[in-house]
Each structure stands twice: as structure tokens, then as C-alpha cells.
Design a protein around this motif. Structure first.
Motif: not given
Length: 325
Positions: A232-257
Motif C-alpha cells: 500500500d506504499a505509493a512512492g516512485p516506480i521501481t527500477a525492476r518494474s520499469t525494466m520489466e514493463l519496457l521489456g514487455a513493450a519491446y517484446a510486443l514490438h521492437p519500435a518501443f525500444g
């Protein structure tokens, strides 16, 4: 009937709309200085009851299947009815098959049909599930448009704290309602901007650990979300989550890279143990809470139940409880 609603997220504003339409005198109080920054503001805006059934109870499908119609009637032009596309990398066919077994309301697509539906994804996926009856909207535009509509019909929206008499007070404050049975579920998201890819509808990319969705918005923006962390803590996004979400977007289409990362966000969603929302009454006090990850999907149904309860439908309380057994 004078009704005071505390909280100007999606639950509070949809209830204000229902009550105002039925002739009530409504005031909405929001402790923040604006309608922004809450969990509703960070949402994906997917009106996808059939997809959500994969991990939710039948009540989510039952209560959510009318959401797109409600939003379309309340805010004409804000709902995009182009369905939802579900995909999985070739290595995750097990997740794809499991998703199909747990849901309904879709048709299976082959690679050619995927390419017809979303040309930018041509040749990238061999199988897909298309939920044609689903829809989506931009949560931020919807919240602001709903605010403006409410002000136009005489609903008062105040910021800070307000006291004074009301016939009924309704708590729609989400995780700020610190009852012991509520828990926080943290969702993190990114907003990417690129003109190198175009999507017509939300795309869900399945993964055994981090399934994500990519939702197109205007101005070449794409919302990528969202994690579900029991916290239940707000705070900024974690580095791990950022990398995982970016990786998933890249897996959908490399243009997101090569996309620009224009925003990150965190929202803490309130949930009960069964992940289903509740409308509860204690005398002149009513609570709507526990919408979990289904805010825009289930808020219209919850608002309708609460409005019936407030304005004297004798079956309303029984119906509200029956829907969540």
C-alpha cells in the motif's frame, strides 16, 4: 435529498453522475487540490470484462459487461469500441491456452488475421484471441469530462475538507479509507511516445510472471501497465518494474525500444480479500470501495447500486450483497 460524496476518483464521480441524473442535490469533496494523481488517474481505462474473467470472479463479468454502454451514454465520443487483442510469445503458448480456457467472448486468430487487425504486428505472432465486445477509454480525459459535465448540471465539487449537514454521506476515498479489511495493491505504469508504431486497440501480452497490456492513446502515446504488487506504499516506480514493463513493450514490438519514456506512475488500488467491490451502508453513511484493478469497469454498476440504496429502492441492499457472495 442532499448527498455528500467524499472522493473524486472514478467511484465518486460516477456516483455523483447517477445521483444528479435522478434529481439529488450532490456535493463532491476531494482532499487533493485537483482531480489528478489518484489511482483512477493512473488507470488503463480498459472496459474488458471478458478478459478480466481470466483472473476474476464471475461477478466482474456480470457487473462489468454494461460499463461501455454506461460510459458511452454519460460521455459520448469517449469510448473506443475496437475490442481487445490478446497475444503471447511462442515460448508462452501454455499461458495463451490457459487464458483461453478461463475466458469467453473471443474468437481465435491466426497470423494473417492478426496482421489484418493490427498491421503493425504483422509477422510477429502466430495466434491471438480477439475479444470484439470490449472497449477502452482514456481515464484522464474521462475524469475531466465527467467533472465538467457534473459542474454543468449543478453538482458542487470542492477541494480540501468540508463539513456540514447532508442526508447521506458516501465514502469513495479508496485506499484512504483505512479499514482493516482493505489492502493496497500497487500498480505501476509507463507512458511511452513513438510514431513508429500504431495500434487501434489495447493489446495484452501474456507472460507467466508479468502479463502486461499496452493501451493506445492520442498523440502517439501508449500506456504500458501494470504491475500488481501487494503493497500500500505509493512512492516512485521501481527500477525492476520499469525494466520489466519496457521489456514487455519491446517484446510486443521492437519500435518501443526507441520510444520516449514520457511518464511513470504508481497507483495503489483498494481491495478486499475476494478482490470484489462492495457497497455498504451504516445508517446515513455509505461506502463504495474495493474496486481493485476494475475501477472504470465496475464503478458504473457500483454507482447504480449505491444510488438505488440512497434514493430508497427497498431491494438495493439485498441486491448489492447478493452480487458479491
Amino acid at each position: 435529498m442532499k448527498v455528500l460524496i467524499r472522493g473524486a476518483g472514478v467511484a465518486g464521480l460516477t456516483l455523483a453522475h447517477e445521483l444528479a441524473a435522478r434529481g439529488a442535490d450532490v456535493t463532491v469533496v476531494e482532499k487533493r487540490g485537483e482531480i489528478a494523481g489518484n489511482a483512477s488517474w493512473q488507470a488503463g481505462g480498459m472496459l474488458a470484462p471478458w478478459c478480466e474473467r481470466e483472473s476474476a470472479e464471475e461477478a466482474v463479468l456480470t457487473l462489468g459487461r454494461g460499463a461501455a454502454d454506461w460510459w458511452d451514454a454519460a460521455l459520448p465520443g469517449h469510448v473506443c469500441r475496437r475490442g481487445t487483442l490478446v497475444l503471447a510469445p511462442a515460448r508462452d503458448t501454455g499461458e495463451f491456452d490457459r487464458f483461453g480456457r478461463r475466458t469467453s467472448g473471443f474468437r481465435q486468430l491466426d497470423a494473417g488475421e492478426i496482421a489484418t487487425l493490427e498491421p503493425a504486428l504483422a509477422g510477429r505472432f502466430g495466434r491471438g484471441l480477439f475479444f470484439a465486445g470490449e472497449a477502452h477509454l482514456d481515464p484522464r480525459k474521462a475524469l475531466l469530462a465527467l467533472r465538467d459535465k457534473l459542474l454543468g448540471v449543478g453538482v458542487r465539487i470542492e477541494f480540501g475538507h468540508r463539513s456540514g449537514y447532508a442526508d447521506v454521506e458516501v465514502d469513495c476515498t479508496g485506499i484512504a479509507d483505512r479499514r482493516s479489511e482493505l489492502r493496497g495493491v500497487r500498480g505501476e505504469m509507463l507512458v511511452l511516445q513513438t510514431a513508429e508504431i500504431s495500434l487501434a486497440r489495447p493489446v495484452r501480452l501474456l507472460h507467466p510472471r508479468i502479463p502486461v497490456y499496452v493501451v493506445p492513446r492520442s498523440a502517439n502515446l501508449f500506456m504500458v501497465g501494470a504491475t500488481m504488487i501487494e503493497c500500500d506504499a505509493a512512492g516512485p516506480i521501481t527500477a525492476r518494474s520499469t525494466m520489466e514493463l519496457l521489456g514487455a513493450a519491446y517484446a510486443l514490438h521492437p519500435a518501443f525500444g526507441e520510444a520516449e519514456l514520457v511518464e511513470t506512475g504508481v497507483g495503489v488500488r483498494p481491495a478486499f480479500a475476494d478482490n470484489l467491490p462492495r457497497v455498504e451502508r451504516d445508517g446515513r453513511n455509505i461506502r463504495i470501495n474495493g474496486l481493485y484493478r476494475h475501477g472504470f469497469l465496475l464503478a458504473p454498476a457500483m454507482a447504480g447500486q449505491a444510488a438505488d440504496m440512497i434514493l430508497g429502492n427497498p431491494a438495493a441492499k439485498e441486491f448489492a450483497l447478493e452480487a458479491h457472495r
